[in-house]
Motif scaffolding. Structure first.
Motif, PDB file in Angstrom:
ATOM      1  N   GLU A   1       4.203   2.013   1.668  1.00  0.00           N
ATOM      2  CA  GLU A   1       5.056   1.626   2.873  1.00  0.00           C
ATOM      3  C   GLU A   1       5.795   1.209   3.179  1.00  0.00           C
ATOM      4  O   GLU A   1       6.309   0.958   4.318  1.00  0.00           O
ATOM      5  CB  GLU A   1       3.453   1.102   3.251  1.00  0.00           C
ATOM      6  CG  GLU A   1       3.367  -0.311   3.250  1.00  0.00           C
ATOM      7  CD  GLU A   1       1.976  -0.417   4.135  1.00  0.00           C
ATOM      8  OE1 GLU A   1       1.090   0.023   4.834  1.00  0.00           O
ATOM      9  OE2 GLU A   1       1.410  -1.370   4.086  1.00  0.00           O
ATOM     10  N   ALA A   2       6.290  -0.055   2.695  1.00  0.00           N
ATOM     11  CA  ALA A   2       7.738  -0.512   2.864  1.00  0.00           C
ATOM     12  C   ALA A   2       9.148  -0.442   3.227  1.00  0.00           C
ATOM     13  O   ALA A   2       9.607  -0.718   3.693  1.00  0.00           O
ATOM     14  CB  ALA A   2       7.923  -2.115   1.295  1.00  0.00           C
ATOM     15  N   TYR A   3       8.259   1.528   2.512  1.00  0.00           N
ATOM     16  CA  TYR A   3       9.767   2.358   2.689  1.00  0.00           C
ATOM     17  C   TYR A   3       9.651   3.237   4.094  1.00  0.00           C
ATOM     18  O   TYR A   3      10.341   3.965   3.978  1.00  0.00           O
ATOM     19  CB  TYR A   3      10.498   2.508   1.326  1.00  0.00           C
ATOM     20  CG  TYR A   3      10.382   2.517   0.657  1.00  0.00           C
ATOM     21  CD1 TYR A   3      11.649   0.611   0.368  1.00  0.00           C
ATOM     22  CD2 TYR A   3       9.606   1.755  -0.818  1.00  0.00           C
ATOM     23  CE1 TYR A   3      12.372   0.315  -0.423  1.00  0.00           C
ATOM     24  CE2 TYR A   3      10.369   0.360  -1.846  1.00  0.00           C
ATOM     25  CZ  TYR A   3      11.486   0.098  -1.596  1.00  0.00           C
ATOM     26  OH  TYR A   3      11.995  -0.908  -2.947  1.00  0.00           O
ATOM     27  N   VAL A   4       8.851   2.850   4.847  1.00  0.00           N
ATOM     28  CA  VAL A   4       8.081   4.055   6.021  1.00  0.00           C
ATOM     29  C   VAL A   4       8.635   3.135   7.534  1.00  0.00           C
ATOM     30  O   VAL A   4       7.704   1.986   7.819  1.00  0.00           O
ATOM     31  CB  VAL A   4       6.777   4.185   5.837  1.00  0.00           C
ATOM     32  CG1 VAL A   4       6.203   4.759   7.451  1.00  0.00           C
ATOM     33  CG2 VAL A   4       6.008   4.686   4.704  1.00  0.00           C
ATOM     34  N   PRO A   5      10.118   2.854   7.970  1.00  0.00           N
ATOM     35  CA  PRO A   5      10.299   2.693   8.738  1.00  0.00           C
ATOM     36  C   PRO A   5       8.879   2.771  10.337  1.00  0.00           C
ATOM     37  O   PRO A   5       8.699   4.334  10.472  1.00  0.00           O
ATOM     38  CB  PRO A   5      11.180   3.284   9.604  1.00  0.00           C
ATOM     39  CG  PRO A   5      12.024   3.798   8.233  1.00  0.00           C
ATOM     40  CD  PRO A   5      10.883   4.501   7.867  1.00  0.00           C
TER      41      PRO A   5
ATOM     42  N   MET B   1       0.875  -1.172   0.020  1.00  0.00           N
ATOM     43  CA  MET B   1       0.154  -0.100   0.341  1.00  0.00           C
ATOM     44  C   MET B   1       0.569   1.166   0.325  1.00  0.00           C
ATOM     45  O   MET B   1       2.041   1.306   0.478  1.00  0.00           O
ATOM     46  CB  MET B   1      -0.962   0.155   1.443  1.00  0.00           C
ATOM     47  CG  MET B   1      -1.834  -1.170   1.388  1.00  0.00           C
ATOM     48  SD  MET B   1      -3.170  -1.100   0.230  1.00  0.00           S
ATOM     49  CE  MET B   1      -4.665   0.145   0.846  1.00  0.00           C
ATOM     50  N   GLN B   2       0.556   2.472  -0.248  1.00  0.00           N
ATOM     51  CA  GLN B   2       0.909   3.279  -0.322  1.00  0.00           C
ATOM     52  C   GLN B   2       0.456   4.434   1.159  1.00  0.00           C
ATOM     53  O   GLN B   2      -0.042   4.637   1.670  1.00  0.00           O
ATOM     54  CB  GLN B   2       0.880   4.470  -1.524  1.00  0.00           C
ATOM     55  CG  GLN B   2       0.989   3.162  -2.746  1.00  0.00           C
ATOM     56  CD  GLN B   2       0.949   4.239  -3.847  1.00  0.00           C
ATOM     57  OE1 GLN B   2       1.736   5.120  -4.325  1.00  0.00           O
ATOM     58  NE2 GLN B   2      -0.294   4.235  -4.534  1.00  0.00           N
ATOM     59  N   LEU B   3       1.768   5.413   1.484  1.00  0.00           N
ATOM     60  CA  LEU B   3       1.303   6.242   2.477  1.00  0.00           C
ATOM     61  C   LEU B   3       1.648   8.221   2.385  1.00  0.00           C
ATOM     62  O   LEU B   3       2.689   7.572   1.404  1.00  0.00           O
ATOM     63  CB  LEU B   3       1.688   6.046   3.829  1.00  0.00           C
ATOM     64  CG  LEU B   3       1.358   5.526   5.241  1.00  0.00           C
ATOM     65  CD1 LEU B   3       2.565   4.411   5.686  1.00  0.00           C
ATOM     66  CD2 LEU B   3       0.574   5.213   5.363  1.00  0.00           C
ATOM     67  N   LYS B   4       0.892   8.899   2.172  1.00  0.00           N
ATOM     68  CA  LYS B   4       0.946   9.925   2.286  1.00  0.00           C
ATOM     69  C   LYS B   4       1.308  10.733   3.858  1.00  0.00           C
ATOM     70  O   LYS B   4       0.339  10.613   4.102  1.00  0.00           O
ATOM     71  CB  LYS B   4      -0.228  10.638   1.434  1.00  0.00           C
ATOM     72  CG  LYS B   4       0.496  12.083   0.948  1.00  0.00           C
ATOM     73  CD  LYS B   4      -0.774  12.266  -0.172  1.00  0.00           C
ATOM     74  CE  LYS B   4      -0.393  13.519  -0.486  1.00  0.00           C
ATOM     75  NZ  LYS B   4      -1.383  14.445  -1.989  1.00  0.00           N
ATOM     76  N   ILE B   5       2.558  11.127   3.575  1.00  0.00           N
ATOM     77  CA  ILE B   5       2.664  11.562   4.883  1.00  0.00           C
ATOM     78  C   ILE B   5       3.369  13.094   4.747  1.00  0.00           C
ATOM     79  O   ILE B   5       4.377  13.667   3.650  1.00  0.00           O
ATOM     80  CB  ILE B   5       4.158  11.091   5.621  1.00  0.00           C
ATOM     81  CG1 ILE B   5       4.245   9.486   6.045  1.00  0.00           C
ATOM     82  CG2 ILE B   5       4.587  11.697   6.636  1.00  0.00           C
ATOM     83  CD1 ILE B   5       5.117   8.580   6.019  1.00  0.00           C
ATOM     84  N   GLY B   6       1.678  14.150   5.084  1.00  0.00           N
ATOM     85  CA  GLY B   6       2.301  15.411   4.421  1.00  0.00           C
ATOM     86  C   GLY B   6       1.867  15.463   3.197  1.00  0.00           C
ATOM     87  O   GLY B   6       1.476  15.498   2.666  1.00  0.00           O
ATOM     88  N   SER B   7       3.404  15.846   2.230  1.00  0.00           N
ATOM     89  CA  SER B   7       3.167  16.057   1.108  1.00  0.00           C
ATOM     90  C   SER B   7       3.879  14.579   0.224  1.00  0.00           C
ATOM     91  O   SER B   7       3.443  14.974  -0.970  1.00  0.00           O
ATOM     92  CB  SER B   7       3.871  17.188  -0.067  1.00  0.00           C
ATOM     93  OG  SER B   7       5.480  17.600   0.814  1.00  0.00           O
TER      94      SER B   7
END
Length: 280
Positions: free
Chosen positions: A41-45, A30-36
Protein backbone atom coordinates in the motif's frame (compact mmCIF):
# COMPACT_ATOMS: atom_id res chain seq x y z
CA UNK A 1 23.70 4.15 21.39
CA UNK A 2 20.96 2.20 19.56
CA UNK A 3 18.06 0.97 21.68
CA UNK A 4 18.10 -2.70 22.55
CA UNK A 5 14.30 -2.85 22.11
CA UNK A 6 12.76 -2.19 18.70
CA UNK A 7 9.14 -1.31 18.01
CA UNK A 8 7.45 -2.62 14.86
CA UNK A 9 3.91 -2.01 13.64
CA UNK A 10 1.88 -2.34 10.45
CA UNK A 11 0.72 0.46 8.22
CA UNK A 12 -2.89 0.39 9.43
CA UNK A 13 -1.50 2.39 12.37
CA UNK A 14 -1.73 5.37 9.98
CA UNK A 15 1.19 7.04 11.76
CA UNK A 16 2.44 10.25 10.16
CA UNK A 17 5.94 9.63 8.81
CA UNK A 18 7.41 12.34 11.05
CA UNK A 19 6.25 10.50 14.19
CA UNK A 20 7.36 7.05 13.01
CA UNK A 21 10.81 8.46 12.21
CA UNK A 22 11.08 10.48 15.40
CA UNK A 23 10.38 7.42 17.55
CA UNK A 24 12.22 4.90 15.34
CA UNK A 25 9.11 2.82 14.70
CA UNK A 26 9.48 0.31 11.88
CA UNK A 27 6.30 0.14 9.79
CA UNK A 28 5.49 -2.87 7.63
CA UNK A 29 3.05 -2.06 4.78
CA UNK A 30 -0.21 -3.88 4.25
CA UNK A 31 -1.06 -5.00 0.72
CA UNK A 32 -3.86 -3.97 -1.62
CA UNK A 33 -5.21 -6.04 -4.46
CA UNK A 34 -6.60 -3.68 -7.09
CA UNK A 35 -8.17 -5.75 -9.81
CA UNK A 36 -5.59 -8.48 -10.38
CA UNK A 37 -2.58 -6.44 -9.18
CA UNK A 38 -1.19 -6.98 -5.67
CA UNK A 39 0.77 -3.95 -4.38
CA UNK A 40 2.28 -2.81 -1.08
CA UNK A 41 0.00 0.00 0.00
CA UNK A 42 2.98 2.33 0.36
CA UNK A 43 3.03 2.41 -3.44
CA UNK A 44 -0.67 3.20 -3.91
CA UNK A 45 -1.27 6.98 -4.22
CA UNK A 46 -4.61 8.21 -2.92
CA UNK A 47 -5.62 9.40 -6.40
CA UNK A 48 -5.13 5.92 -7.85
CA UNK A 49 -7.18 4.32 -5.10
CA UNK A 50 -9.99 6.84 -5.52
CA UNK A 51 -10.03 6.28 -9.29
CA UNK A 52 -10.25 2.53 -8.79
CA UNK A 53 -13.11 2.94 -6.31
CA UNK A 54 -14.97 5.28 -8.65
CA UNK A 55 -14.51 2.80 -11.52
CA UNK A 56 -15.79 0.02 -9.22
CA UNK A 57 -12.64 -2.03 -9.74
CA UNK A 58 -12.55 -4.77 -7.08
CA UNK A 59 -10.27 -3.82 -4.19
CA UNK A 60 -9.32 -6.10 -1.32
CA UNK A 61 -6.82 -5.73 1.48
CA UNK A 62 -4.29 -8.35 2.48
CA UNK A 63 -1.79 -8.55 5.33
CA UNK A 64 1.93 -8.16 4.74
CA UNK A 65 3.60 -11.39 3.68
CA UNK A 66 5.40 -13.09 6.61
CA UNK A 67 8.69 -12.37 4.83
CA UNK A 68 7.96 -8.63 5.11
CA UNK A 69 7.76 -8.94 8.90
CA UNK A 70 10.77 -11.27 8.97
CA UNK A 71 12.96 -8.74 7.17
CA UNK A 72 11.69 -5.95 9.42
CA UNK A 73 12.75 -8.03 12.43
CA UNK A 74 16.07 -8.82 10.77
CA UNK A 75 16.66 -5.13 10.14
CA UNK A 76 15.96 -4.32 13.79
CA UNK A 77 18.37 -7.06 14.89
CA UNK A 78 21.06 -5.80 12.50
CA UNK A 79 20.74 -2.36 14.11
CA UNK A 80 21.34 -3.77 17.58
CA UNK A 81 17.90 -4.78 18.87
CA UNK A 82 17.89 -7.65 21.35
CA UNK A 83 14.11 -7.84 21.65
CA UNK A 84 11.17 -6.54 19.59
CA UNK A 85 7.68 -5.33 20.49
CA UNK A 86 5.46 -5.83 17.42
CA UNK A 87 2.13 -3.99 17.77
CA UNK A 88 -0.63 -4.74 15.25
CA UNK A 89 -4.17 -4.36 13.98
CA UNK A 90 -6.56 -6.64 15.82
CA UNK A 91 -6.89 -10.13 14.27
CA UNK A 92 -10.66 -9.57 13.98
CA UNK A 93 -10.01 -6.90 11.34
CA UNK A 94 -6.97 -8.41 9.61
CA UNK A 95 -4.80 -11.55 9.76
CA UNK A 96 -1.66 -9.39 9.91
CA UNK A 97 -0.91 -10.71 13.41
CA UNK A 98 -0.80 -14.26 12.06
CA UNK A 99 1.83 -13.22 9.51
CA UNK A 100 3.81 -11.48 12.27
CA UNK A 101 3.71 -14.64 14.40
CA UNK A 102 5.05 -16.75 11.54
CA UNK A 103 7.92 -14.31 11.09
CA UNK A 104 8.53 -14.07 14.85
CA UNK A 105 9.09 -17.83 15.02
CA UNK A 106 12.05 -17.41 12.65
CA UNK A 107 13.42 -14.19 14.16
CA UNK A 108 16.97 -14.05 15.54
CA UNK A 109 15.66 -12.19 18.61
CA UNK A 110 12.52 -12.61 20.75
CA UNK A 111 9.43 -10.88 19.34
CA UNK A 112 6.49 -9.97 21.58
CA UNK A 113 3.25 -9.58 19.60
CA UNK A 114 0.68 -7.06 20.87
CA UNK A 115 -2.96 -6.93 19.72
CA UNK A 116 -4.09 -3.29 19.67
CA UNK A 117 -7.77 -4.37 19.71
CA UNK A 118 -8.40 -1.98 16.82
CA UNK A 119 -6.53 -0.22 14.01
CA UNK A 120 -5.80 3.35 12.91
CA UNK A 121 -4.46 5.68 15.58
CA UNK A 122 -5.61 3.38 18.38
CA UNK A 123 -2.82 1.17 17.06
CA UNK A 124 -0.66 4.20 16.29
CA UNK A 125 -0.83 5.57 19.84
CA UNK A 126 -0.14 2.09 21.27
CA UNK A 127 3.02 1.81 19.14
CA UNK A 128 4.05 5.37 20.07
CA UNK A 129 3.58 4.60 23.76
CA UNK A 130 5.84 1.55 23.48
CA UNK A 131 8.45 3.58 21.59
CA UNK A 132 8.39 6.31 24.26
CA UNK A 133 9.11 3.73 26.94
CA UNK A 134 11.99 2.39 24.87
CA UNK A 135 13.47 5.84 24.26
CA UNK A 136 13.47 6.61 27.98
CA UNK A 137 15.33 3.39 28.77
CA UNK A 138 12.39 1.15 29.66
CA UNK A 139 12.55 -2.60 29.16
CA UNK A 140 10.59 -4.78 26.77
CA UNK A 141 8.09 -5.94 29.43
CA UNK A 142 7.18 -2.34 30.26
CA UNK A 143 6.90 -1.32 26.60
CA UNK A 144 4.73 -4.34 25.84
CA UNK A 145 2.37 -3.83 28.79
CA UNK A 146 1.92 -0.12 28.06
CA UNK A 147 1.11 -0.83 24.40
CA UNK A 148 -1.45 -3.46 25.43
CA UNK A 149 -3.05 -1.09 27.95
CA UNK A 150 -3.25 1.79 25.47
CA UNK A 151 -4.94 -0.45 22.91
CA UNK A 152 -7.51 -1.69 25.43
CA UNK A 153 -8.33 1.76 26.83
CA UNK A 154 -8.65 3.73 23.58
CA UNK A 155 -11.92 4.72 21.93
CA UNK A 156 -12.46 5.33 18.23
CA UNK A 157 -15.52 7.08 16.79
CA UNK A 158 -16.10 6.80 13.05
CA UNK A 159 -18.18 8.77 10.58
CA UNK A 160 -18.74 7.43 7.07
CA UNK A 161 -20.80 8.89 4.25
CA UNK A 162 -22.04 5.39 3.45
CA UNK A 163 -21.68 1.87 4.82
CA UNK A 164 -21.23 0.55 1.26
CA UNK A 165 -17.48 0.04 1.47
CA UNK A 166 -17.46 -1.47 4.96
CA UNK A 167 -20.20 -3.88 3.94
CA UNK A 168 -18.32 -4.89 0.80
CA UNK A 169 -15.21 -5.57 2.86
CA UNK A 170 -17.16 -7.55 5.46
CA UNK A 171 -15.94 -5.21 8.20
CA UNK A 172 -19.21 -4.43 9.98
CA UNK A 173 -21.12 -6.34 12.60
CA UNK A 174 -24.57 -7.84 12.05
CA UNK A 175 -26.07 -4.86 13.90
CA UNK A 176 -24.37 -2.35 11.62
CA UNK A 177 -25.53 -4.22 8.53
CA UNK A 178 -29.11 -3.38 9.53
CA UNK A 179 -28.49 0.34 9.09
CA UNK A 180 -30.36 1.71 6.11
CA UNK A 181 -28.85 3.44 3.12
CA UNK A 182 -30.91 6.62 3.12
CA UNK A 183 -28.58 9.40 1.98
CA UNK A 184 -29.63 11.73 4.79
CA UNK A 185 -29.01 9.19 7.57
CA UNK A 186 -25.37 9.11 8.61
CA UNK A 187 -24.12 6.15 10.67
CA UNK A 188 -21.74 6.70 13.56
CA UNK A 189 -19.57 3.71 14.39
CA UNK A 190 -17.05 2.49 16.92
CA UNK A 191 -14.88 -0.59 17.38
CA UNK A 192 -15.88 -3.01 20.15
CA UNK A 193 -13.83 -6.15 20.75
CA UNK A 194 -12.31 -5.80 17.32
CA UNK A 195 -15.64 -5.42 15.48
CA UNK A 196 -17.09 -2.30 13.85
CA UNK A 197 -20.33 -1.56 15.71
CA UNK A 198 -22.91 1.25 15.41
CA UNK A 199 -23.36 3.61 18.34
CA UNK A 200 -25.78 6.09 16.76
CA UNK A 201 -27.29 7.33 13.52
CA UNK A 202 -28.04 10.95 12.82
CA UNK A 203 -29.89 12.78 10.06
CA UNK A 204 -27.47 15.05 8.20
CA UNK A 205 -23.70 15.23 8.06
CA UNK A 206 -23.31 18.33 10.26
CA UNK A 207 -25.46 16.85 13.02
CA UNK A 208 -23.54 13.59 12.80
CA UNK A 209 -20.19 15.32 13.22
CA UNK A 210 -21.54 17.45 16.09
CA UNK A 211 -22.62 14.21 17.78
CA UNK A 212 -19.14 12.79 17.18
CA UNK A 213 -17.54 15.82 18.87
CA UNK A 214 -19.94 15.60 21.85
CA UNK A 215 -19.19 11.90 22.33
CA UNK A 216 -15.42 12.41 22.06
CA UNK A 217 -15.50 15.27 24.59
CA UNK A 218 -17.47 13.11 27.02
CA UNK A 219 -14.98 10.25 26.67
CA UNK A 220 -12.02 12.58 27.26
CA UNK A 221 -13.55 14.51 30.16
CA UNK A 222 -11.34 14.47 33.25
CA UNK A 223 -8.73 12.18 31.71
CA UNK A 224 -5.22 12.58 30.36
CA UNK A 225 -5.57 11.72 26.68
CA UNK A 226 -3.94 11.79 23.29
CA UNK A 227 -6.20 12.87 20.44
CA UNK A 228 -6.21 12.02 16.74
CA UNK A 229 -8.43 12.89 13.81
CA UNK A 230 -8.12 10.52 10.88
CA UNK A 231 -9.61 10.98 7.44
CA UNK A 232 -9.65 9.45 4.01
CA UNK A 233 -9.43 11.95 1.14
CA UNK A 234 -10.98 14.62 3.40
CA UNK A 235 -8.08 16.65 4.79
CA UNK A 236 -10.00 19.95 4.92
CA UNK A 237 -12.89 18.34 6.78
CA UNK A 238 -10.45 16.57 9.10
CA UNK A 239 -8.77 19.86 9.96
CA UNK A 240 -12.14 21.48 10.69
CA UNK A 241 -13.12 18.56 12.92
CA UNK A 242 -9.82 18.79 14.78
CA UNK A 243 -10.36 22.50 15.45
CA UNK A 244 -13.76 21.75 16.99
CA UNK A 245 -12.29 18.99 19.13
CA UNK A 246 -9.41 21.12 20.39
CA UNK A 247 -11.90 23.65 21.74
CA UNK A 248 -13.72 20.88 23.62
CA UNK A 249 -10.62 18.88 24.64
CA UNK A 250 -8.00 21.61 25.32
CA UNK A 251 -6.03 19.37 27.68
CA UNK A 252 -5.07 16.76 25.05
CA UNK A 253 -1.33 16.00 25.00
CA UNK A 254 -0.42 14.58 21.58
CA UNK A 255 -2.70 15.94 18.85
CA UNK A 256 -2.50 14.25 15.45
CA UNK A 257 -4.21 14.86 12.11
CA UNK A 258 -3.51 12.06 9.66
CA UNK A 259 -4.88 10.34 6.59
CA UNK A 260 -5.64 6.69 7.22
CA UNK A 261 -3.65 4.06 5.41
CA UNK A 262 -4.82 3.03 1.95
CA UNK A 263 -5.91 -0.33 3.39
CA UNK A 264 -8.30 1.40 5.79
CA UNK A 265 -9.36 3.95 3.15
CA UNK A 266 -10.42 1.14 0.83
CA UNK A 267 -12.70 -0.15 3.60
CA UNK A 268 -14.30 3.10 4.79
CA UNK A 269 -14.57 5.05 1.54
CA UNK A 270 -13.85 8.68 0.66
CA UNK A 271 -15.04 11.32 3.10
CA UNK A 272 -14.70 9.10 6.14
CA UNK A 273 -13.58 10.73 9.40
CA UNK A 274 -12.59 9.21 12.72
CA UNK A 275 -11.65 10.44 16.18
CA UNK A 276 -9.38 8.46 18.48
CA UNK A 277 -9.29 9.19 22.20
CA UNK A 278 -6.36 7.38 23.82
CA UNK A 279 -6.02 7.76 27.62
CA UNK A 280 -2.54 7.46 29.12
Amino acid sequence: MPSRVAVVTDSTASLPTRLAERFNIITVPMQLKIGSELIDEAYVPTDRLLQAMEAQIPITTQPPAPDAFFWAYQDAWAKGAETIVSVHVTPKLSPATDAAKVAAAKSRVPVFIVDSHSSGMTLGFAALAAARIVQTGGNVQHARSVAEQRGRDAHVLIYVDTLQYLRQAGRVSAAAKLFGDALSVKPLLTVVNGEVEPFDKVVGRERALAKLVDKAAALAYGRDVDLAVEHFAAEKEGHQLLQLLQKRIPHARDIVLTQVSAAIGANVGPGALAVTISPF
